[in-house]
Scaffold this motif. Sequence first.
Motif, PDB file in Angstrom:
ATOM      1  N   TYR A   1       0.753  -1.214  -0.025  1.00 26.89           N
ATOM      2  CA  TYR A   1       0.025   0.062  -0.061  1.00 26.89           C
ATOM      3  C   TYR A   1       0.919   1.295   0.151  1.00 26.89           C
ATOM      4  O   TYR A   1       2.058   1.265   0.318  1.00 26.89           O
TER       5      TYR A   1
ATOM      6  N   SER B   1       0.508   5.843   0.282  1.00 25.08           N
ATOM      7  CA  SER B   1      -0.359   6.914   0.744  1.00 25.08           C
ATOM      8  C   SER B   1       0.671   8.322   0.138  1.00 25.08           C
ATOM      9  O   SER B   1       1.441   8.393   0.413  1.00 25.08           O
TER      10      SER B   1
ATOM     11  N   THR C   1      -4.874   6.774   0.767  1.00 25.04           N
ATOM     12  CA  THR C   1      -4.294   5.683   0.807  1.00 25.04           C
ATOM     13  C   THR C   1      -4.656   4.794  -0.662  1.00 25.04           C
ATOM     14  O   THR C   1      -5.627   5.129  -1.305  1.00 25.04           O
ATOM     15  N   ASP C   2      -3.737   4.198  -0.927  1.00 25.23           N
ATOM     16  CA  ASP C   2      -4.131   3.312  -2.304  1.00 25.23           C
ATOM     17  C   ASP C   2      -3.182   1.881  -2.264  1.00 25.23           C
ATOM     18  O   ASP C   2      -2.219   1.726  -1.735  1.00 25.23           O
ATOM     19  N   LYS C   3      -4.127   1.015  -3.141  1.00 23.71           N
ATOM     20  CA  LYS C   3      -3.292  -0.169  -3.167  1.00 23.71           C
ATOM     21  C   LYS C   3      -2.122  -0.289  -4.080  1.00 23.71           C
ATOM     22  O   LYS C   3      -2.053   0.390  -4.901  1.00 23.71           O
TER      23      LYS C   3
END
Lengths: 112, 115
Positions: free
Chosen positions: B47, B49, B55-57
């Motif tokens: 992950y 940010s 946040t993002d995968k």
Amino acid sequence: AQSVTQPDIHITVSEGASLELRCNYSYGATPYLFWYVQSPGQGLQLLLKYFSGDTLVQGIKGFEAEFKRSQSSFNLRKPSVHWSDAAEYFCAVATGYSTLTFGKGTMLLVSP
Amino acid sequence: NAGVTQTPKFRILKIGQSMTLQCTQDMNHNYMYWYRQDPGMGLKLIYYSVGAGITDKGEVPNGYNVSRSTTEDFPLRLELAAPSQTSVYFCASRTGRPSSGNTIYFGEGSWLTVV
């Protein structure tokens, strides 16, 4: 998608001999390129980076790397290896959105 | 001059347990990352940010969750630990300023074993 290839899993070099670790990348735009070193049980330490300008980049501990756009390569070199250089070395490319894609690493062994 | 600090450094979990890996940075960096490192596989992004509340995968997010309530902290949560999550975890951070040349600074790693 970007990718990084380090074709050598292990390399053994005699102490005092020269070293070259290979790295090839695949990325559509101008790459930001890095070499990191990891000693056993430790985190990653930045050796050097390229993001513009002179294609021959000097780093810490006597390392240098040369960016060759025509070959999509960013090989790491050192003229004379010391026993303390034994470690794992990672090449990485950064995307414009600044995540890093790593190669699988090259383990350097230094023989006496 | 702490940089990126991860805790704990070592942990053994039983299958199905939950835990949180803590990460904090004192460099006022916008971008933060969690990577896992498996032998012979390099580092894979779990992950990331780009700032507080965002946040993002990454490449391998399954089995993990993150939050970013402050600029300094970026904890990684394992809800139901599985043996496949045995790995070394690295937190990293980067400034958002272009002049940084995209240098990413890493913590010292957290060794996690799931048995």
